[in-house]
Structure formats: C-alpha cells, structure tokens
Design an enzyme around this catalytic site. Structure first.
Site, PDB file in Angstrom:
ATOM      1  N   TRP A  51       1.351  -1.152   0.247  1.00 53.97           N
ATOM      2  CA  TRP A  51      -0.191  -0.412   0.101  1.00 53.97           C
ATOM      3  C   TRP A  51       1.054   1.077   0.051  1.00 53.97           C
ATOM      4  O   TRP A  51       0.818   2.154  -0.418  1.00 53.97           O
ATOM      5  CB  TRP A  51      -1.318   0.233   1.214  1.00 53.97           C
ATOM      6  CG  TRP A  51      -1.969  -1.425   0.930  1.00 53.97           C
ATOM      7  CD1 TRP A  51      -2.533  -2.241   2.034  1.00 53.97           C
ATOM      8  CD2 TRP A  51      -2.680  -1.318  -0.012  1.00 53.97           C
ATOM      9  NE1 TRP A  51      -2.968  -3.213   2.001  1.00 53.97           N
ATOM     10  CE2 TRP A  51      -3.672  -2.612  -0.124  1.00 53.97           C
ATOM     11  CE3 TRP A  51      -3.387  -0.446  -1.242  1.00 53.97           C
ATOM     12  CZ2 TRP A  51      -4.333  -3.233   0.093  1.00 53.97           C
ATOM     13  CZ3 TRP A  51      -3.954  -1.388  -2.088  1.00 53.97           C
ATOM     14  CH2 TRP A  51      -5.259  -2.703  -1.965  1.00 53.97           C
TER      15      TRP A  51
ATOM     16  N   ASP B 168      -1.450   6.537   6.047  1.00 56.77           N
ATOM     17  CA  ASP B 168      -2.443   6.003   6.112  1.00 56.77           C
ATOM     18  C   ASP B 168      -2.646   5.341   7.330  1.00 56.77           C
ATOM     19  O   ASP B 168      -1.484   4.721   7.264  1.00 56.77           O
ATOM     20  CB  ASP B 168      -1.978   5.034   4.685  1.00 56.77           C
ATOM     21  CG  ASP B 168      -3.034   4.190   4.271  1.00 56.77           C
ATOM     22  OD1 ASP B 168      -3.763   4.273   4.384  1.00 56.77           O
ATOM     23  OD2 ASP B 168      -2.373   3.536   3.141  1.00 56.77           O
TER      24      ASP B 168
ATOM     25  N   LYS C 282     -10.994  -1.781   7.266  1.00 59.36           N
ATOM     26  CA  LYS C 282     -10.111  -2.707   7.560  1.00 59.36           C
ATOM     27  C   LYS C 282     -10.629  -2.391   9.468  1.00 59.36           C
ATOM     28  O   LYS C 282     -10.619  -3.408  10.091  1.00 59.36           O
ATOM     29  CB  LYS C 282      -9.403  -2.599   7.408  1.00 59.36           C
ATOM     30  CG  LYS C 282      -8.323  -1.919   6.141  1.00 59.36           C
ATOM     31  CD  LYS C 282      -8.401  -3.697   5.745  1.00 59.36           C
ATOM     32  CE  LYS C 282      -8.470  -3.779   4.275  1.00 59.36           C
ATOM     33  NZ  LYS C 282      -7.295  -2.492   3.522  1.00 59.36           N
TER      34      LYS C 282
HETATM   35  C1  LIG Z   1      -6.531  -1.786   2.002  1.00 56.74           C
HETATM   36  C2  LIG Z   1      -5.956  -1.018   2.081  1.00 56.74           C
HETATM   37  C3  LIG Z   1      -5.444   0.346   1.346  1.00 56.74           C
HETATM   38  C4  LIG Z   1      -6.976   0.027   0.329  1.00 56.74           C
HETATM   39  O1  LIG Z   1      -7.976   0.450   0.403  1.00 56.74           O
HETATM   40  P1  LIG Z   1      -8.949   0.532  -0.679  1.00 56.74           P
HETATM   41  O2  LIG Z   1     -10.331   1.751   0.356  1.00 56.74           O
HETATM   42  O3  LIG Z   1      -9.334  -0.590  -0.736  1.00 56.74           O
HETATM   43  O4  LIG Z   1      -8.412   1.832  -1.489  1.00 56.74           O
HETATM   44  C5  LIG Z   1      -4.525   1.344   1.561  1.00 56.74           C
HETATM   45  N1  LIG Z   1      -3.957   1.492   2.403  1.00 56.74           N
HETATM   46  C6  LIG Z   1      -3.986   0.303   3.650  1.00 56.74           C
HETATM   47  C7  LIG Z   1      -2.760   0.311   4.772  1.00 56.74           C
HETATM   48  C8  LIG Z   1      -4.924  -0.960   3.391  1.00 56.74           C
HETATM   49  O5  LIG Z   1      -4.601  -1.923   4.020  1.00 56.74           O
END
Ligand SMILES: *Cc1c(COP(=O)(O)O)cnc(C)c1O
Length: 357
Positions: free
Chosen positions: A102, A169, A193
């Site tokens: 990511w 993020d 998540k």
């Molecule tokens: C799953 C994930 C993403 C992607 O998220 P989407 O909402 O599917 O775009 C980005 N960063 C991390 C750390 C993730 O676990």
C-alpha cells in the site's frame, strides 16, 4: 448457524449487534417506514447520521479543533492521489517511507504530480520490518507513512518525529489504539479494515494546511470543496457512513479506544506467544515491528499445510490464508474480533503441534 471465527483482512469483521441494526435500517429506518437506502442524503434523518459519525470520530480519537472530518468515496486508493493534490506544491516534492504494497501504491500515485523521494524502504527484506533512523528532508512538502502494513504484518510502534507536515494512511489500524492527531496534517483510512463496510474513506485533515499548493485541484479531489460541502458535495455513501457510525457507537459504548487497545494487545500477545512457542510455526515480521492487527506466520514444514488447513477449517476459523506476497497465514485481529476467536486459533495450533510433534 455455528459461530465463525472471522479473521478476514478486509473487509473486516463487524460487531453482530451492528449488523443487526444495519439490517433493520435497510427495511425501516428511524421508524420512517422507509429504507435508509431510499431517503435523501439531505433529509434531517441522514444529516443526523453524518453529524453523529463525525462527532464520534472527534470524540473517540480526541481530534483537536481546527481539523475537519470527512467521509468520502474512492477508497484509500483514491486518497493516494488526493494527498499530493492537496499537500504537494506545484513543482514541489514529497518524502515517502515505503513499508509495503500500500505504501508503494501511495508513492506511485504521488509520482504523477511531482518529485517523490523514497527516503526509506524495507523492500530488501520483503517488507518484514519498519525502517528506522532515516533522515527526513526538510525541503519536502510532507512525509507520508503507512502506520500498519496490512499485508506484511508490520506496524509503526512510534510515530517519527517529523519536521515537515506528516500524513498517514491508517486504513488498517485506525481506532485500534490511542493516537495523537495533532502530530498529523492528514490521517486517512478506508473504512473496511477497522471501522465499517467498504465504500467510504475517512479523512481527518488540518484546515490550516490546505490551500497552499498553488495547484488547480479537480473538485472531487479537493478537500476544501468537501469541507465546504460538509461531506455532501456529492451524494455521500449513505450506507457505509451509517454502518461506520454504528460501529463507532459500539466502540464508544464499550469504553472507547482505550478499552479496545487493551483487548487488541491481549489478542496480539496471545497469538504471537503461541507463534513463538510452537515449534511448527514461525512469524514472518521482525518482532519489534509486529502488527497488533495482522499477524503473519508460516509453517516451518509446508508439507503439513493440508493437515493444518483441515484443522482450522474444522474449528470454524475463516480468513487466515496469507496474502500471495507473503504466503502462509495472516490472522487479522481487528476491533470486532473477540478474544475467544484468537483462543480458538491458538487451540488449533496447540492441537496441531501435539498431533504432529
Ligand atoms: C486496504 C488498504 C488500502 C486500500 O484501501 P481501498 O479502500 O481498497 O482503496 C490502503 N492502505 C492500506 C494500509 C490498506 O490496508
């Protein structure tokens, strides 16, 4: 229906009571005799949901004044592009710490808009650790980190002291533990998540950091447009926002982030202790950087995989097959996963060791 122990990496397990309330709102929301799915997002009943969701974020994370809270569409993956649009000056640069899939994707998107410096990376060891001791360029417009690396099972235990705006993020560890929001100019997280269902992304953005890039920003990517529109510049993802609100309310009712942080620590300790004690398994991440959300481990003897797989399936365990980039197993222990599910997995691992020991 027998209980399934759901270790899914995402979309994640949600509390049963949240799912029940969410399902009721599909048929009859707030006793309106209408579904939540068929009323205006500008109706007072839905505006109250959005206000409540934002207030819960503020309260649970202790978000200081001067920050806006947005629930937008496009996933964290569109966030990867929103970040440079809103924070990197025209002709400017940004620094990224590359800790996995990511983080790499975030970096790649930002490269479309400017000069990106990968100032540290753990790629040399298949991202099994968090880099430390790097220096942060003071002339970059921001530093971007990924606090929890969902695929590789690593997590920042300390947030770097940062002389430039810090952006994170936090898709897979937001609301799992206390954080100091004031350290960040932007925090963002896909809901699916640890907060709710797929379909909305949370942004916590420092108002005073915006409007400084000199860029023309497309409306849908511009945080100032969404702040002005109070998260309703366009139709918001009403159902994911509603279910996220219910999940945050569940968290608050049970004792908030402090409460869940303790339980998350108990779950992680229980599983990692077994991984370390059990002669048949080995953890893939460096011990000091292990994630409390996603525990990655492999069998020492791959030939026993079928036997182990049969045993955990028989115990009603679901979702622990590892990501293809790591292989083996990944047990995701998000907020709604009860301690008893981790106990069930640990019991299977113990029984497996006895059977084949
Ligand atoms: C799953 C994930 C993403 C992607 O998220 P989407 O909402 O599917 O775009 C980005 N960063 C991390 C750390 C993730 O676990």
């Amino acid at each position: 229906m027998s209980k399934v122990h759901n270790f899914s990496a995402g979309p994640c397990i949600l509390p049963q009571e949240v799912l029940k309330k969410a399902s009721e709102a599909v048929i009859n929301f707030n006793n309106l005799n209408l579904s939540l799915l068929e009323i205006s997002h500008r109706s007072k009943d839905f505006v109250a949901v959005m206000d409540k969701a934002q207030a819960l974020v503020k309260e649970l994370l202790g978000v200081p004044d001067g920050y806006s809270i947005l629930f937008l569409q496009g996933g964290a993956s569109l966030g990867f592009l929103k970040v440079p649009y809103n924070f990197m000056k025209e002709g400017g640069s940004a620094a990224y710490v590359n800790t996995g899939v990511w983080a790499s994707k975030a970096l790649k998107e930002a490269q479309q808009l400017g000069n990106i410096k990968e100032i540290a990376s753990s790629k040399d060891k298949n991202f099994n650790y968090i880099p430390k001791g790097y220096s942060i360029p003071t002339d970059a417009d921001y530093l971007h980190i990924t606090t929890n690396n969902t695929i590789f099972g690593t997590q920042f235990k300390n947030i770097p002291t940062c002389p430039i705006p810090l952006i994170a993020d936090m898709s897979s560890d937001i609301f799992s533990k206390k954080i100091d929001v004031s350290k960040f100019d932007l925090i963002y997280a896909g809901a699916q998540k640890n907060m709710g269902p797929a379909g909305t992304t949370l942004y916590i953005v420092k108002d005073s950091a915006l409007g400084k890039t000199g860029r023309k920003i497309p409306s849908m990517l511009d945080f100032q447009v969404h702040i002005k529109g109070e998260s309703m510049f366009n139709t918001p993802p009403v159902y994911p926002v509603y279910v996220s609100m219910l999940t945050l309310q569940w968290l608050k009712d049970n004792g908030g982030v402090e409460w869940i942080e303790k339980i998350n620590q108990q779950k992680a300790d229980l599983l990692y202790n077994e991984i370390d004690a059990n002669p048949f398994f080995v953890g893939t991440a460096e011990k000091e950087d292990r994630s409390n959300m996603n525990a990655t481990f492999v069998l020492k003897d791959e030939k026993l995989a079928d036997e182990f797989n049969n045993m955990w399936k028989a115990a009603n365990i679901s979702g622990i097959v590892g990501h293809r980039d790591v292989g083996g197993y990944r047990a995701s222990m998000y907020n709604a996963l009860p301690l008893e599910s981790v106990k069930a997995l640990v019991d299977v691992m113990k029984a497996f060791a006895i059977k084949f020991g």
